[in-house]
Write an enzyme that holds these catalytic residues in place. Structure first.
Site, PDB file in Angstrom:
ATOM      1  N   GLU A  50     -43.663  49.329-101.193  1.00 39.25           N
ATOM      2  CA  GLU A  50     -43.139  49.142-102.554  1.00 39.25           C
ATOM      3  C   GLU A  50     -42.761  50.475-103.207  1.00 39.25           C
ATOM      4  OE1 GLU A  50     -44.493  45.844-105.346  1.00 39.25           O
ATOM      5  OE2 GLU A  50     -45.676  47.543-106.037  1.00 39.25           O
ATOM      6  N   THR A  73     -46.242  52.359-111.787  1.00 34.95           N
ATOM      7  CA  THR A  73     -47.111  52.926-110.737  1.00 34.95           C
ATOM      8  C   THR A  73     -46.286  53.467-109.566  1.00 34.95           C
ATOM      9  OG1 THR A  73     -47.396  50.689-109.879  1.00 34.95           O
ATOM     10  CG2 THR A  73     -49.137  51.537-111.314  1.00 34.95           C
ATOM     11  N   PHE A  98     -42.770  37.739 -93.056  1.00 35.29           N
ATOM     12  CA  PHE A  98     -43.674  38.187 -92.001  1.00 35.29           C
ATOM     13  C   PHE A  98     -44.983  37.439 -92.147  1.00 35.29           C
ATOM     14  CE2 PHE A  98     -41.560  41.793 -90.005  1.00 35.29           C
ATOM     15  CZ  PHE A  98     -40.459  41.899 -90.844  1.00 35.29           C
ATOM     16  N   ALA A  99     -45.487  36.941 -91.022  1.00 33.90           N
ATOM     17  CA  ALA A  99     -46.782  36.252 -91.026  1.00 33.90           C
ATOM     18  C   ALA A  99     -47.593  36.828 -89.875  1.00 33.90           C
ATOM     19  CB  ALA A  99     -46.579  34.750 -90.866  1.00 33.90           C
ATOM     20  N   ASP A 123     -42.228  38.155 -99.523  1.00 40.06           N
ATOM     21  CA  ASP A 123     -43.611  37.987 -99.067  1.00 40.06           C
ATOM     22  C   ASP A 123     -43.827  36.534 -98.652  1.00 40.06           C
ATOM     23  OD1 ASP A 123     -44.430  40.546 -99.532  1.00 40.06           O
ATOM     24  OD2 ASP A 123     -45.999  40.032-100.977  1.00 40.06           O
ATOM     25  N   ASP A 164     -46.728  35.566-110.946  1.00 38.81           N
ATOM     26  CA  ASP A 164     -48.129  35.379-110.581  1.00 38.81           C
ATOM     27  C   ASP A 164     -48.785  34.705-111.775  1.00 38.81           C
ATOM     28  OD1 ASP A 164     -50.885  35.702-110.197  1.00 38.81           O
ATOM     29  OD2 ASP A 164     -50.551  37.472-108.936  1.00 38.81           O
TER      30      ASP A 164
HETATM   31  C1  4GW Z   1     -55.489  43.447 -96.474  1.00 34.03           C
HETATM   32  O1  4GW Z   1     -56.400  43.230 -95.720  1.00 34.03           O
HETATM   33  C2  4GW Z   1     -54.139  42.964 -96.169  1.00 34.03           C
HETATM   34  S1  4GW Z   1     -53.717  42.079 -94.834  1.00 34.03           S
HETATM   35  C3  4GW Z   1     -53.043  43.190 -96.943  1.00 34.03           C
HETATM   36  C4  4GW Z   1     -51.870  42.630 -96.429  1.00 34.03           C
HETATM   37  C5  4GW Z   1     -52.076  41.990 -95.268  1.00 34.03           C
HETATM   38  C6  4GW Z   1     -51.053  41.285 -94.492  1.00 34.03           C
HETATM   39  C7  4GW Z   1     -49.775  41.218 -94.982  1.00 34.03           C
HETATM   40  C8  4GW Z   1     -51.365  40.642 -93.263  1.00 34.03           C
HETATM   41  O2  4GW Z   1     -52.487  40.661 -92.730  1.00 34.03           O
HETATM   42  N1  4GW Z   1     -50.362  39.954 -92.618  1.00 34.03           N
HETATM   43  C9  4GW Z   1     -49.119  39.881 -93.143  1.00 34.03           C
HETATM   44  O3  4GW Z   1     -48.255  39.223 -92.547  1.00 34.03           O
HETATM   45  N2  4GW Z   1     -48.808  40.555 -94.303  1.00 34.03           N
HETATM   46  C10 4GW Z   1     -47.409  40.509 -94.787  1.00 34.03           C
HETATM   47  O4  4GW Z   1     -47.201  41.516 -95.759  1.00 34.03           O
HETATM   48  C11 4GW Z   1     -47.152  39.179 -95.487  1.00 34.03           C
HETATM   49  O5  4GW Z   1     -45.782  38.839 -95.348  1.00 34.03           O
HETATM   50  C12 4GW Z   1     -47.460  39.515 -96.915  1.00 34.03           C
HETATM   51  O6  4GW Z   1     -46.892  38.600 -97.815  1.00 34.03           O
HETATM   52  C13 4GW Z   1     -46.900  40.916 -97.021  1.00 34.03           C
HETATM   53  C14 4GW Z   1     -47.483  41.781 -98.147  1.00 34.03           C
HETATM   54  O7  4GW Z   1     -48.891  41.657 -98.192  1.00 34.03           O
HETATM   55  P1  4GW Z   1     -49.604  40.900 -99.407  1.00 34.03           P
HETATM   56  O8  4GW Z   1     -48.791  39.711 -99.736  1.00 34.03           O
HETATM   57  O9  4GW Z   1     -51.018  40.640 -99.074  1.00 34.03           O
HETATM   58  O10 4GW Z   1     -49.485  41.971-100.553  1.00 34.03           O
HETATM   59  P2  4GW Z   1     -49.600  41.651-102.109  1.00 34.03           P
HETATM   60  O11 4GW Z   1     -50.969  41.074-102.364  1.00 34.03           O
HETATM   61  O12 4GW Z   1     -49.367  42.966-102.771  1.00 34.03           O
HETATM   62  O13 4GW Z   1     -48.551  40.654-102.478  1.00 34.03           O
HETATM   63 MN    MN Z   2     -47.813  38.975-101.468  1.00 36.01          MN
END
Ligand code: 4GW
Ligand code: MN
Length: 361
Positions: free
Chosen positions: A312, A254, A130-131, A220, A335
């Site tokens: 999650e 968590t 997803f983007a 992701d 990471d």
């Molecule tokens: C905070 O402002 C945001 S925006 C947290 C997630 C956001 C986001 C996530 C977004 O604006 N658009 C989006 O496409 N995503 C999708 O969700 C994207 O595929 C991303 O890889 C996935 C999970 O979010 P993340 O990668 O930021 O989460 P973490 O940091 O936990 O991997």
């Molecule tokens: Mn991510």
């Protein structure tokens, strides 16, 4: 006397021979009749894909036996080192869960053997991301690196779900690989952007993916491939060990600890802590998983509850009671801010550092 007896015998013998001949003739006629019917049935029983072109038949699928779809197999010689029943390939990591699901680590499998096994099945593998909003900036690196490392030599379709179709770059892909850009809704809250992935994947698993895909890999997008990821990851239902939590005690996981939440896991339960950013399996299993997670999120929403780590947390709840058939080690989701521990021989898929205030606003 002797002569007359012998003449009578001769006549009797002739009659008996005639009788036998008649019986044989009748048998021959019956046999050819039976073969005629049988071969006709067989001809009609050939599955459509094997039928010579131009042949028409009005027989329904219902009359096909499941055995008619069996294929003839060929064997090919392969040379590789024999596995040793008394010597595990690695002793520094857990290779198998108590429910006999392999945990995939470098050095525990032979990719040539696995690829040969999977290639016989001519698999269609689908990688979904997803983007949404500003996250379209990650797509180019994601796909460029996937072209280099992800399921090279296999049939791959990238499904990019986005609210900004025109921001997705047009890229040249290797043969057998396709990019499908699909419009997805956007949500104001980022938590909803992340969580609603489950709903969209559920809907596509029920419809479009059903006949088009053998295995789904759902990840992701803020990531890049850094080393090979092949068919060793494929299984009916797979999850990935979270890179920050592979070695901690249960109570540190968590998980959602609010008993009112659908994602609740008590302190004395739990196998592993799975990452929300990497799961997959066959379409039916992914349908079941995403459907459970979405329904649980909606039930919580109605109670004004949201689990601590969003999708999650619900994924972890699902995997606790529906054990994955394979688990990917943190090699598959790393990471670099965690350093590079000794057991980590490869970093196959790593996070792209985000400038949080720029990208997440
Ligand atoms: C905070 O402002 C945001 S925006 C947290 C997630 C956001 C986001 C996530 C977004 O604006 N658009 C989006 O496409 N995503 C999708 O969700 C994207 O595929 C991303 O890889 C996935 C999970 O979010 P993340 O990668 O930021 O989460 P973490 O940091 O936990 O991997
Ligand atoms: Mn991510």
């Amino acid at each position: 006397m002797t002569l007359s007896v012998s003449r009578t015998d001769d006549r009797g013998l002739g009659k008996r021979c005639c009788c036998l001949l008649n019986v044989l003739l009748l048998l021959l006629v019956l046999c050819s009749f039976w073969f005629c019917i049988r071969s006709d049935r067989w001809r009609h029983g050939i599955p459509p894909s094997c039928r010579p072109q131009g042949t028409t038949t009005n027989l329904s699928i219902a009359s096909l036996s499941p055995r008619d779809h069996y294929k003839n197999v060929t064997s090919q010689r392969m040379l590789y080192e024999k596995p040793d029943a008394l010597k595990p390939p690695r002793t520094d990591i857990l290779m198998m869960t108590p429910w006999f699901a392999p945990i995939v680590w470098n050095g525990t499998y032979n990719i040539d053997v696995l690829t040969a096994q999977f290639q016989q099945r001519d698999l269609r593998i689908c990688l979904t991301v997803f983007a949404i909003k500003k996250y379209t900036v990650f797509v180019q690196t994601f796909i460029e690196t996937a072209e280099k490392y992800f399921m090279v030599g296999h049939k791959v379709t990238y499904y990019v779900f986005t609210d900004h179709v025109s921001n997705i770059p047009i890229m040249e892909l290797a043969e057998g690989r396709r990019l499908m850009v699909l419009r997805a809704p956007t949500y104001q809250r980022w938590q909803d952007v992340s969580m609603r992935r489950m709903e969209i994947l559920r809907d596509y698993s029920r419809q479009r993916f059903t006949d088009a895909v053998d295995y789904l890999v759902c990840v992701d997008v803020d990531m890049r491939f850094n080393d090979e990821v092949g068919v060793e990851i494929l299984s009916d239902l797979f999850g990935t060990l979270h890179p920050g939590m592979y070695g901690v005690p249960r109570k540190i996981y968590t998980y959602e600890r609010n008993p009112q939440s659908e994602a609740f896991i008590p302190l004395d339960e739990g196998d592993f802590y799975y990452a929300g950013g990497y799961f997959g399996g066959n379409v039916e299993e992914v349908y079941k998983l995403t459907s459970f997670c979405h329904n649980a999120m909606m039930a919580d929403k109605a109670k004004n509850i949201e689990a601590i780590w969003h999708d999650e947390s619900y994924l972890n709840k699902y995997f606790l009671y529906h054990k994955p058939t394979k688990i990917l080690s943190p090699e598959y989701l790393w990471d670099d801010s965690f350093g590079i521990p000794k057991f980590l021989k490869r970093r196959r898929f790593v996070t792209v550092p985000k400038k949080h205030n720029e990208i997440r606003n």
